[in-house]
Write a protein that holds these residues in place. Structure first.
Motif, PDB file in Angstrom:
ATOM      1  N   ASP A  87       0.572  -1.411  -0.696  1.00  0.00           N
ATOM      2  CA  ASP A  87       0.457  -0.055   0.146  1.00  0.00           C
ATOM      3  C   ASP A  87       0.598   1.069   0.208  1.00  0.00           C
ATOM      4  O   ASP A  87       1.762   1.579   0.945  1.00  0.00           O
ATOM      5  N   LEU A  90       0.390   3.382   3.493  1.00  0.00           N
ATOM      6  CA  LEU A  90       1.695   2.770   4.299  1.00  0.00           C
ATOM      7  C   LEU A  90       2.799   2.503   4.609  1.00  0.00           C
ATOM      8  O   LEU A  90       3.854   2.493   5.062  1.00  0.00           O
ATOM      9  N   ARG A  91       3.351   2.252   2.710  1.00  0.00           N
ATOM     10  CA  ARG A  91       4.865   2.439   2.721  1.00  0.00           C
ATOM     11  C   ARG A  91       5.578   3.861   2.894  1.00  0.00           C
ATOM     12  O   ARG A  91       6.766   4.137   3.102  1.00  0.00           O
ATOM     13  N   ASP A 146      -4.297   1.456   8.590  1.00  0.00           N
ATOM     14  CA  ASP A 146      -4.870   1.017   7.961  1.00  0.00           C
ATOM     15  C   ASP A 146      -4.065   0.715   6.956  1.00  0.00           C
ATOM     16  O   ASP A 146      -3.268   0.845   6.580  1.00  0.00           O
ATOM     17  N   LYS A 147      -4.009  -1.229   8.372  1.00  0.00           N
ATOM     18  CA  LYS A 147      -2.845  -2.218   7.346  1.00  0.00           C
ATOM     19  C   LYS A 147      -3.767  -3.239   7.431  1.00  0.00           C
ATOM     20  O   LYS A 147      -4.190  -4.124   8.525  1.00  0.00           O
ATOM     21  N   CYS A 154       4.131  -2.931   9.503  1.00  0.00           N
ATOM     22  CA  CYS A 154       3.090  -2.977   7.951  1.00  0.00           C
ATOM     23  C   CYS A 154       2.441  -4.299   8.547  1.00  0.00           C
ATOM     24  O   CYS A 154       2.176  -4.153   7.700  1.00  0.00           O
TER      25      CYS A 154
END
Length: 216
Positions: A87, A90-91, A146-147, A154
């Motif tokens: 994502d 997230l990354r 959101d993960k 992560c």
């Protein structure tokens, strides 16, 4: 592919690419250079034309001499190994945290050197306390993200966990406290088979660095 590292008991920067490659299943040859007990690292740096520091990765006729650059190279070379989360948001968060570890947390890193054989109870200074609070803030941010489900920052283990892996040893070895979220993550990192392999090798090393062992 050859990874040059230093003492497993003390070298936090060596641990970062080593643990990432082990968890990702990337095969490599390991070369340990005890820089305070010999001149092999100095000679290697001179031969390769790079700073005499660890880690260094030799691959395909080139040399990479900086930890975060090594991790980025590995992520690009092995995209299927998930060294960064898929994502984009997230990354980006993971990269921000990795870069902050790379350039920050000076008080924690200076006053609490990594020592896998340490088992002490340290009263942290105000500056170290500030770094511990910042760790708690970062972990809260990842908890709220959101993960995917998983024990690591992560979800699955990734480069950001590798960057913070030495902090697990600092907190564990000096009896420090961060947050419940950090404690859960630290237990997951410590339980990794690769980390237990690293610990066993660190415990078996005969080299000592009195200036590190005296801390705490």
């Amino acid at each position: 592919m050859r990874l040059h590292i230093a003492y497993k008991n003390y070298s936090s920067w060596s641990l970062r690419p080593w643990i990432a490659m082990k968890v990702a299943g990337i095969e490599f040859e390991e070369n340990l250079l005890p820089f305070a007990h010999g001149d092999e690292l100095a000679k290697l740096g001179a031969r390769l034309g790079v700073p005499a520091k660890v880690p260094m990765l030799e691959v395909d006729g080139r040399v990479l001499w900086e930890s975060l650059a090594i991790l980025e190279y590995l992520a690009e070379r092995y995209p299927e190994r998930g060294l960064w989360p898929a994502d984009a948001g997230l990354r980006a968060l993971a990269r921000c945290a990795a870069a902050e570890m790379h350039s920050g947390f000076t008080a924690l890193r200076t006053n609490c050197p990594m020592n896998c054989r340490a088992s002490k109870q340290m009263t942290p200074s105000a500056a170290v306390e500030a770094d511990l609070r910042r760790l708690a803030e970062l972990w809260a941010r990842f908890e709220a993200a959101d993960k995917p489900t998983g024990d690591f920052l992560c979800g699955a283990f990734s480069n950001v966990d590798a960057m913070y892996a030495p902090v697990m040893w600092r907190v564990r070895g000096y009896g420090l406290a961060v947050s419940p979220a950090f404690a859960r993550w630290a237990e997951a990192v410590y339980a990794l088979p690769a980390m237990r392999e690293w610990e066993a090798a660190a415990q078996a090393e005969s080299w000592t660095m009195p200036e590190y062992d005296a801390v705490g």
